[in-house]
Motif scaffolding. Structure first.
Motif, PDB file in Angstrom:
ATOM      1  N   GLY A 187       2.031   4.686  10.313  1.00  0.00           N
ATOM      2  CA  GLY A 187       3.215   5.380   9.800  1.00  0.00           C
ATOM      3  C   GLY A 187       2.985   6.866   9.606  1.00  0.00           C
ATOM      4  N   ALA A 188       1.812   7.226   9.107  1.00  0.00           N
ATOM      5  CA  ALA A 188       1.489   8.654   8.924  1.00  0.00           C
ATOM      6  C   ALA A 188       1.374   9.349  10.277  1.00  0.00           C
ATOM      7  N   ASP A 189       0.723   8.694  11.239  1.00  0.00           N
ATOM      8  CA  ASP A 189       0.588   9.277  12.581  1.00  0.00           C
ATOM      9  C   ASP A 189       1.946   9.456  13.242  1.00  0.00           C
ATOM     10  N   LEU A 190       2.810   8.463  13.114  1.00  0.00           N
ATOM     11  CA  LEU A 190       4.143   8.524  13.712  1.00  0.00           C
ATOM     12  C   LEU A 190       4.918   9.739  13.216  1.00  0.00           C
ATOM     13  N   ARG A 191       4.777  10.042  11.939  1.00  0.00           N
ATOM     14  CA  ARG A 191       5.516  11.144  11.326  1.00  0.00           C
ATOM     15  C   ARG A 191       4.738  12.460  11.354  1.00  0.00           C
ATOM     16  N   ASP A 192       3.487  12.401  11.748  1.00  0.00           N
ATOM     17  CA  ASP A 192       2.610  13.566  11.731  1.00  0.00           C
ATOM     18  C   ASP A 192       2.502  14.146  10.315  1.00  0.00           C
ATOM     19  N   TRP A 193       2.312  13.236   9.334  1.00  0.00           N
ATOM     20  CA  TRP A 193       2.169  13.620   7.932  1.00  0.00           C
ATOM     21  C   TRP A 193       0.717  13.466   7.504  1.00  0.00           C
ATOM     22  N   GLU A 194       0.262  14.396   6.679  1.00  0.00           N
ATOM     23  CA  GLU A 194      -1.046  14.277   6.043  1.00  0.00           C
ATOM     24  C   GLU A 194      -0.847  13.505   4.745  1.00  0.00           C
ATOM     25  N   LEU A 195      -1.430  12.316   4.654  1.00  0.00           N
ATOM     26  CA  LEU A 195      -1.271  11.469   3.470  1.00  0.00           C
ATOM     27  C   LEU A 195      -2.652  10.999   3.003  1.00  0.00           C
ATOM     28  N   PRO A 196      -3.401  11.883   2.362  1.00  0.00           N
ATOM     29  CA  PRO A 196      -4.784  11.559   2.017  1.00  0.00           C
ATOM     30  C   PRO A 196      -4.941  10.624   0.813  1.00  0.00           C
ATOM     31  N   ASP A 197      -3.955  10.577  -0.065  1.00  0.00           N
ATOM     32  CA  ASP A 197      -4.074   9.769  -1.281  1.00  0.00           C
ATOM     33  C   ASP A 197      -3.497   8.382  -1.009  1.00  0.00           C
ATOM     34  N   ARG A 198      -4.367   7.357  -1.063  1.00  0.00           N
ATOM     35  CA  ARG A 198      -3.940   6.000  -0.698  1.00  0.00           C
ATOM     36  C   ARG A 198      -4.409   4.994  -1.733  1.00  0.00           C
ATOM     37  N   GLU A 199      -3.514   4.042  -1.995  1.00  0.00           N
ATOM     38  CA  GLU A 199      -3.833   2.942  -2.897  1.00  0.00           C
ATOM     39  C   GLU A 199      -3.218   1.664  -2.355  1.00  0.00           C
ATOM     40  N   THR A 200      -3.747   0.539  -2.836  1.00  0.00           N
ATOM     41  CA  THR A 200      -3.267  -0.774  -2.416  1.00  0.00           C
ATOM     42  C   THR A 200      -3.226  -1.699  -3.624  1.00  0.00           C
ATOM     43  N   ARG A 201      -2.203  -2.531  -3.655  1.00  0.00           N
ATOM     44  CA  ARG A 201      -2.132  -3.593  -4.665  1.00  0.00           C
ATOM     45  C   ARG A 201      -1.861  -4.891  -3.942  1.00  0.00           C
TER      46      ARG A 201
ATOM     47  N   GLY B 147       0.841  -1.181   0.000  1.00  0.00           N
ATOM     48  CA  GLY B 147       0.000   0.000   0.000  1.00  0.00           C
ATOM     49  C   GLY B 147       0.879   1.233   0.000  1.00  0.00           C
ATOM     50  N   TRP B 148       0.344   2.333  -0.524  1.00  0.00           N
ATOM     51  CA  TRP B 148       1.097   3.577  -0.494  1.00  0.00           C
ATOM     52  C   TRP B 148       0.170   4.729  -0.189  1.00  0.00           C
ATOM     53  N   ALA B 149       0.759   5.684   0.513  1.00  0.00           N
ATOM     54  CA  ALA B 149       0.035   6.881   0.918  1.00  0.00           C
ATOM     55  C   ALA B 149       0.891   8.075   0.555  1.00  0.00           C
ATOM     56  N   THR B 150       0.291   9.022  -0.142  1.00  0.00           N
ATOM     57  CA  THR B 150       1.014  10.223  -0.561  1.00  0.00           C
ATOM     58  C   THR B 150       0.164  11.449  -0.263  1.00  0.00           C
ATOM     59  N   GLY B 151       0.771  12.575  -0.369  1.00  0.00           N
ATOM     60  CA  GLY B 151       0.123  13.858  -0.142  1.00  0.00           C
ATOM     61  C   GLY B 151       1.160  14.926  -0.410  1.00  0.00           C
TER      62      GLY B 151
END
Length: 181
Positions: A140-154, A108-112
Motif C-alpha cells: 500500500g505504501a509503495d502503491l501511493r509512493d508514501w514514506e510510512l516508517p512508523d508501523r504497528e500491528t495488533r 496493522g497501521w503505518a504512519t509518517g
C-alpha cells in the motif's frame, strides 16, 4: 488532533452473531452502529493502541471503523489427512486428527508525515497474519509512493470450543461516535 483508537477483543457464544457481539464487548465497541470505511488514516489523525476503546459517545450512535473480523463455528475444521505435511503417507497420516482452527484477526497501521494506512488480515495462524499485514502495508505504501516508517500491528486470537462459535476482532475506531438520526 483526532485520535483513532485501535482495540481488539474475542468472544465465544452459541451463535456466530452472539460471538461477534461478545468480541465487540471485549473491545468496548458493542454499543455502536459500526460503519466500515477503507483503510486510509487521515493526515491529521493519531493512532493509539488501547486495551479497550474508551467511551466514544452514547449507545446507538454511528462509529466509523476499519475492522478485521474472523468467526469460526462448529462446522469449521482442518483435516490433517488432507492438509498435512507433504509426503505424509501410510497409517500415520490416516489416523491424523481433525481439529478446529483458531480464529485470528489482525490490523496493522503505518504512519509518517501526511496520511497513513491500515491493513486488515484474518486467518488461522497469528504469525501468518502478521506476515501478510507487513506485506500489505509495504504494498500500500509503495502503491501511493508514501514514506510510512512508523508501523504497528495488533493481532487477536481465540481458540475454538466444541459446538460453539468464536470471533476475534481488531477495530480502528475513528474519533467520537455521531448521532445516527
Amino acid at each position: 488532533m483526532n485520535t483513532i483508537h485501535v482495540a481488539g477483543g474475542v468472544g465465544v457464544a452459541d451463535t456466530a452473531m452472539a460471538s461477534y457481539d461478545a468480541a465487540l464487548a471485549d473491545a468496548n465497541l458493542h454499543n455502536y452502529n459500526l460503519v466500515a470505511v477503507s483503510s486510509v488514516v487521515p493526515a491529521e489523525a493519531t493512532v493509539e493502541a488501547v486495551p479497550e476503546a474508551p467511551d466514544l459517545g452514547p449507545a446507538g450512535n454511528r462509529l466509523t471503523v476499519v475492522e478485521a473480523r474472523r468467526t469460526i463455528g462448529p462446522g469449521d475444521a482442518v483435516d490433517f489427512r488432507e492438509s498435512g505435511r507433504a509426503g505424509a503417507e501410510g497409517a500415520e497420516s490416516k489416523r491424523a486428527p481433525r481439529r478446529r482452527p483458531d480464529a485470528v484477526a489482525g490490523l496493522g497501521w503505518a504512519t509518517g508525515p501526511g496520511p497513513g494506512l491500515f491493513y486488515e488480515v484474518t486467518g488461522e495462524d497469528p504469525e501468518g497474519v502478521r506476515d501478510r499485514i507487513r506485506a500489505g502495508l509495504d504494498s500500500g505504501a509503495d502503491l501511493r509512493d508514501w514514506e510510512l516508517p512508523d508501523r504497528e500491528t495488533r493481532v487477536e486470537t481465540v481458540a475454538a470450543e466444541p459446538d460453539r462459535y468464536a470471533t476475534a476482532v481488531v477495530i480502528a475506531a475513528y474519533g467520537e461516535s455521531e448521532p445516527i438520526l
